[in-house]
Design a protein around this motif. Structure first.
Motif, PDB file in Angstrom:
ATOM      1  N   UNK A  90       0.828  -1.215   0.000  1.00 47.70           N
ATOM      2  CA  UNK A  90       0.000   0.000   0.000  1.00 47.70           C
ATOM      3  C   UNK A  90       0.858   1.258   0.000  1.00 47.70           C
ATOM      4  N   UNK A  91       2.015   1.201   0.619  1.00 44.61           N
ATOM      5  CA  UNK A  91       2.869   2.395   0.684  1.00 44.61           C
ATOM      6  C   UNK A  91       4.195   2.176  -0.056  1.00 44.61           C
ATOM      7  N   UNK A  93       5.268   2.974  -2.875  1.00 46.27           N
ATOM      8  CA  UNK A  93       5.822   4.125  -3.602  1.00 46.27           C
ATOM      9  C   UNK A  93       6.586   5.059  -2.671  1.00 46.27           C
ATOM     10  N   UNK A  94       6.438   4.855  -1.359  1.00 49.39           N
ATOM     11  CA  UNK A  94       7.213   5.627  -0.386  1.00 49.39           C
ATOM     12  C   UNK A  94       8.343   4.767   0.193  1.00 49.39           C
ATOM     13  N   UNK A 226      -1.167  -0.076  -6.316  1.00 48.23           N
ATOM     14  CA  UNK A 226      -0.566   1.167  -5.823  1.00 48.23           C
ATOM     15  C   UNK A 226      -0.289   2.022  -7.064  1.00 48.23           C
ATOM     16  N   UNK A 227      -0.993   3.151  -7.162  1.00 51.57           N
ATOM     17  CA  UNK A 227      -0.940   3.930  -8.401  1.00 51.57           C
ATOM     18  C   UNK A 227       0.196   4.955  -8.412  1.00 51.57           C
ATOM     19  N   UNK A 229       1.008   7.437  -6.467  1.00 53.93           N
ATOM     20  CA  UNK A 229       0.645   8.832  -6.215  1.00 53.93           C
ATOM     21  C   UNK A 229       1.763   9.583  -5.476  1.00 53.93           C
ATOM     22  N   UNK A 230       2.481   8.886  -4.589  1.00 53.29           N
ATOM     23  CA  UNK A 230       3.531   9.568  -3.824  1.00 53.29           C
ATOM     24  C   UNK A 230       4.696   9.981  -4.705  1.00 53.29           C
ATOM     25  N   UNK A 231       4.792   9.391  -5.891  1.00 55.44           N
ATOM     26  CA  UNK A 231       5.884   9.723  -6.820  1.00 55.44           C
ATOM     27  C   UNK A 231       5.456  10.791  -7.820  1.00 55.44           C
TER      28      UNK A 231
ATOM     29  N   UNK B  23      -2.946   6.150   2.882  1.00 57.28           N
ATOM     30  CA  UNK B  23      -2.349   6.108   4.219  1.00 57.28           C
ATOM     31  C   UNK B  23      -0.902   6.583   4.158  1.00 57.28           C
ATOM     32  N   UNK B  24      -0.385   6.990   5.311  1.00 54.97           N
ATOM     33  CA  UNK B  24       1.023   7.329   5.418  1.00 54.97           C
ATOM     34  C   UNK B  24       1.834   6.081   5.708  1.00 54.97           C
ATOM     35  N   UNK B  29       6.433   8.764   6.227  1.00 50.80           N
ATOM     36  CA  UNK B  29       5.631   9.991   6.203  1.00 50.80           C
ATOM     37  C   UNK B  29       4.318   9.877   6.973  1.00 50.80           C
ATOM     38  N   UNK B 101       2.048  13.740  -2.105  1.00 52.21           N
ATOM     39  CA  UNK B 101       3.150  12.787  -1.882  1.00 52.21           C
ATOM     40  C   UNK B 101       2.795  11.726  -0.842  1.00 52.21           C
ATOM     41  N   UNK B 102       1.561  11.281  -0.901  1.00 54.23           N
ATOM     42  CA  UNK B 102       1.127  10.228   0.012  1.00 54.23           C
ATOM     43  C   UNK B 102       0.591   9.069  -0.838  1.00 54.23           C
ATOM     44  N   UNK B 103       0.691   7.854  -0.324  1.00 50.90           N
ATOM     45  CA  UNK B 103       0.340   6.671  -1.126  1.00 50.90           C
ATOM     46  C   UNK B 103      -1.162   6.522  -1.319  1.00 50.90           C
ATOM     47  N   UNK B 104      -1.537   6.083  -2.517  1.00 55.01           N
ATOM     48  CA  UNK B 104      -2.935   5.812  -2.836  1.00 55.01           C
ATOM     49  C   UNK B 104      -3.010   4.456  -3.543  1.00 55.01           C
TER      50      UNK B 104
END
Lengths: 232, 206
Positions: A90-91, A93-94, A226-227, A229-231, B23-24, B29, B101-104
């Motif tokens: 889910x995260x 991309x971070x 996971x699309x 978006x954070x990138x 979510x972060x 983050x 800049x947060x995940x989706x």
């Protein structure tokens, strides 16, 4: 979870709400089968009992582990993520947790709607440990086992026969090990007393269909994506 | 955990069923994500989700109001459910504009999500696929029941409740809206699609 027999009027309206069929009729009153109850809290949250006969009793260890794995509103003391969940892809991309040459594995013991004993979790984690699996640190199931062997940690042995709505084993393996791991999992699946749903996570989003076809796994039309978006 | 991954049904039905989650990331983050998730919640509500929730607080059908999602509390894991691709595209495009800049994560038909991502200039980062059921599969409920129950990723909607609701709808003891809501009130995260549930109830009533 318990039902106060003095308050229960025997309407039995609570019975269908239980995902584990733990509420049963007994001498004209509703009663909770404690072996089957996973402490998920559904019956209580549903507010189905007009007499408020359903109540949460104090959960002691090891029974408390049922709520940790089954009650969505429970946040694990070592894993501060709401929704009983982990972040997995889910995260990504971070975090960059999953790499191109790896596959993320999610094995959801007890889902859909069957429930599982911790004993069956160990059978799966022992399989995965043979492939040098990197178990997810933010997953409550990882906290049950010795990650080098997949065996239940000594202090968790007491939880072996606890029953939960689901326990999700999450790890990362090398892509090249996927076929052998699948073969072993299929064998172990014959030896477990429940079901599991299998999740496969790919950072390599171009070639996954080919990989699944080679493994004779049907590619479902839907997925969780996971699309990036954070990138963006 | 698997959230909305194993939603049962054929492609035609799944065309009307999308879940968006944000979510972060813990250790990255998560600390500063709260305000960003509020912005996302506002966008979710602007496009009138079928359902909406936050794993820490509950959903529109478990006692949360739209105002609750916009209040001063800190959002944790926000989700919204929609019934069509075009709305999902608008929601994602608006989130992208905010540069948060947060995940989706989007759950739904792969082909449709790929179209959306290409159209609005995003790039898929990771894909999570359902690879089926193993073990004592004879214990799993029938497909027509799974179409309902798998719309709650935590499987908090009992197969017996689905049967009970279907029977009560057939016997005119519940209206279509009441039947769908009775199921939806058990899904804390807000990913149970009540519009799809109504279609499924009608299908099963035939």
């Amino acid at each position: 979870m318990l039902i106060d027999r003095e308050k229960c009027i025997g309407c039995m309206k609570c019975i269908p709400f239980c995902p584990m069929e733990a509420i049963v009729a007994e001498n004209k009153k509703a009663s909770v089968n404690s072996d089957r109850c996973t402490e998920c809290g559904v019956c209580l949250r549903a507010k189905v009992c007009v007499k408020e006969a359903i109540f949460q009793d104090k959960l002691e260890w090891p029974r408390a582990i049922r709520a940790q794995f089954s009650n969505v509103l429970f946040v694990h003391k070592d894993i501060p993520i709401e929704g009983r969940g982990t972040e997995e892809m889910k995260t990504n991309d971070v975090t960059g947790r999953f790499k191109e040459d790896e596959v993320g594995i999610g094995i959801e013991l007890g889902r859909p709607g069957v429930g599982a004993h911790i004993d069956d979790v160990e059978k799966i984690t022992m399989d995965l440990a043979k492939f040098g699996a990197r178990f997810a640190e933010d997953n409550p199931t990882t906290h049950l086992v010795d990650v080098s062997t997949g065996k239940l940690a000594d202090e968790m042995e007491i939880t072996r026969w606890e029953f939960v709505t689901s326990a999700i084993v999450e790890c990362i393996i090398k892509k090249e090990d996927l076929k052998d791991m699948m073969d072993l999992l299929k064998e172990t699946a014959k030896d477990i007393d429940t079901v599991f749903s299998l999740d496969l996570i790919f950072k390599d989003t171009k070639n996954y269909k080919e990989i699944l076809n080679d493994l004779n796994i049907e590619v479902r039309p839907n997925a969780k994506i996971n699309v990036g978006m954070a990138m963006a | 955990m698997s959230h909305s991954l194993h939603r049962a049904g054929n492609a035609e039905e799944l065309k009307k069923d999308y879940v968006i989650l944000s979510m972060g990331a813990l250790g990255f983050n998560k600390e500063e994500a709260g305000d960003k998730l509020k912005v996302i919640s506002k966008i979710f509500l602007k496009y009138q989700p079928v359902n909406m929730g936050d794993a820490a607080y509950g959903s529109l059908y478990t006692g949360q109001t739209k105002e609750d999602f916009l209040s001063d509390r800190t959002p944790k894991v926000v989700t919204a459910t929609y019934s069509d691709k075009e709305t999902v595209k608008k929601v994602l495009a608006e989130i992208k504009e905010e540069k948060l800049k947060v995940s989706v994560v989007v759950s739904g038909l792969i082909d449709e999500i790929e179209d959306i991502v290409n159209e609005i200039g995003l790039e898929i980062n990771t894909i999570n696929l359902s690879a089926g059921y193993f073990g004592k599969t004879e214990l799993i409920a029938d497909e027509n029941i799974l179409e309902f129950t798998t719309m709650c990723g935590h499987h908090l909607i009992s197969h017996n409740l689905v049967k009970d609701v279907l029977a009560k709808y057939k016997n005119k003891k519940l209206t279509l809206d009441e039947a769908a809501e009775r199921l939806g009130t058990n899904c804390v995260c807000g990913i149970f699609n009540l519009n799809r549930a109504k279609e499924l109830i009608l299908k099963n009533a035939k």
